[in-house]
Write an enzyme that holds these catalytic residues in place. Structure first.
Site, PDB file in Angstrom:
ATOM      1  N   PRO A 228       0.815  -1.224   0.000  1.00 56.46           N
ATOM      2  CG  PRO A 228      -0.282  -1.250   2.063  1.00 56.46           C
ATOM      3  CD  PRO A 228       0.570  -2.069   1.170  1.00 56.46           C
TER       4      PRO A 228
ATOM      5  CD  GLU B 261      -0.004  -9.027  11.428  1.00 51.50           C
ATOM      6  OE1 GLU B 261       0.833  -9.861  11.008  1.00 51.50           O
ATOM      7  OE2 GLU B 261      -1.079  -9.341  11.938  1.00 51.50           O
TER       8      GLU B 261
ATOM      9  NE  ARG C 158      -8.980  -5.527 -20.134  1.00 45.30           N
ATOM     10  CZ  ARG C 158      -9.183  -4.389 -20.758  1.00 45.30           C
ATOM     11  NH1 ARG C 158      -8.384  -3.377 -20.555  1.00 45.30           N
ATOM     12  NH2 ARG C 158     -10.189  -4.252 -21.573  1.00 45.30           N
TER      13      ARG C 158
ATOM     14  CG  ASP D  75     -10.183  -0.681 -22.125  1.00 48.64           C
ATOM     15  OD1 ASP D  75     -11.235  -1.071 -22.616  1.00 48.64           O
ATOM     16  OD2 ASP D  75      -9.249  -1.411 -21.779  1.00 48.64           O
TER      17      ASP D  75
HETATM   18  N1  ADE Z   1      -0.966  -5.134   0.053  1.00 50.73           N
HETATM   19  C1  ADE Z   1      -1.860  -4.805   0.997  1.00 50.73           C
HETATM   20  N2  ADE Z   1      -2.601  -3.764   0.629  1.00 50.73           N
HETATM   21  C2  ADE Z   1      -2.177  -3.409  -0.625  1.00 50.73           C
HETATM   22  C3  ADE Z   1      -2.546  -2.409  -1.537  1.00 50.73           C
HETATM   23  N3  ADE Z   1      -3.505  -1.523  -1.277  1.00 50.73           N
HETATM   24  N4  ADE Z   1      -1.899  -2.349  -2.708  1.00 50.73           N
HETATM   25  C4  ADE Z   1      -0.903  -3.223  -2.986  1.00 50.73           C
HETATM   26  N5  ADE Z   1      -0.502  -4.186  -2.153  1.00 50.73           N
HETATM   27  C5  ADE Z   1      -1.130  -4.291  -0.980  1.00 50.73           C
END
Ligand code: ADE
Length: 259
Positions: A89, A116, A153, A168
């Site tokens: 993330p 985690e 794609r 697209d």
């Molecule tokens: N792993 C956990 N959450 C994620 C996300 N939002 N994007 C990419 N990998 C992740």
């Protein structure tokens, strides 16, 4: 294109990679996808892949050794250095441009972490870190599937109609306009007349205008960076005027009411 997905949960992938367009792309040998089980690279009788965080704190942390050794194995298997993307993330936001960029790689390794977190040294393996959105998933597997699906794609030949990835939403910076199929009328909801005329030039212009309208209404910020021609700008002007007139009439294109 060769894609290797490094994961602790390889069992999550077959339903996705063995269906639909991704399945066909593999059958046509346009892409080769392999999942690599990180546990196969874990050490000791217990095949431990995670450990407590140094310095204390909650949760477990993915150890570096299985991931480094899995990447070494991929390098040997390929005989080349692949492009390595780590799903997290904290990564660069994934979008159509990034999907296109990844589709151009000959070999791609996607590292899906779980637990985690992962040992910070794992980041050293990655050429790029990718996030699919500002939320935290239980693992990188779903993110890897999203990245894989959207990128494949763009691999030449993967979509039946060679132009369709280019039509697209987002591919030219605009959302895609509305699409219709038969019947021409359903429960009183009609297909726009113009689409039934067979006048191809008018239909193209209508489609472009409706893509601009949809973008204006749903994602107006995209219009600031989209590549708009002079004609597009004229269409935008028309759309803005039409929308103002609709608003003045209180016409907000109501939803279909079910009984
Ligand atoms: N792993 C956990 N959450 C994620 C996300 N939002 N994007 C990419 N990998 C992740």
């Amino acid at each position: 294109m060769d894609v290797y997905i490094l994961t602790l949960f390889p069992g999550m992938f077959p339903p996705v990679v063995n269906a639909s367009i991704i399945k066909r792309a593999q059958e046509q040998d346009l892409v080769r996808i392999r999942t690599v089980d990180l546990r196969d690279f874990a050490r000791g009788a217990h095949k431990t892949v995670d450990d407590y965080p140094y310095g204390g704190g909650p949760g477990m942390v993915l150890k570096p050794e299985p991931v480094f050794e899995a990447v070494d194995w991929v390098r040997q298997d390929l005989g080349r250095n692949p492009f390595v993307a780590l799903l997290t993330p904290q990564g660069q936001s994934f979008n159509a441009d990034l999907a296109k960029e990844l589709a151009e790689k000959a070999d791609l390794v996607l590292i899906a972490g779980h637990y985690e977190g992962f040992d910070e040294r794992i980041r050293c393996l990655a050429h790029m870190e990718v996030s699919i959105g500002d939320y935290v998933l239980t693992g990188g597997e779903l993110a890897a599937m999203v990245v894989l699906d959207a990128s494949i794609r763009f691999v030449p030949g993967v979509l039946g109609d060679k132009d369709s990835a280019l039509q697209d939403s987002f591919s030219d910076g605009l959302l895609e306009g509305p699409q219709y199929t038969r019947p021409a009328e359903y429960r009183g909801l009609k297909v726009p007349e113009i689409l039934l005329t067979g006048r191809h030039e008018d239909i193209s212009r209508w489609r472009r205008k409706e893509a601009i309208r949809r973008t204006l209404k749903r994602r107006p910020e995209l219009l600031e960076t989209a590549c708009l021609t002079f004609e597009d700008r004229c269409l935008l002007e028309q759309v803005i005027n039409e929308e103002k007139a609709n608003e003045a009439r209180g016409d907000n294109c109501g939803h279909y009411q079910t009984n």
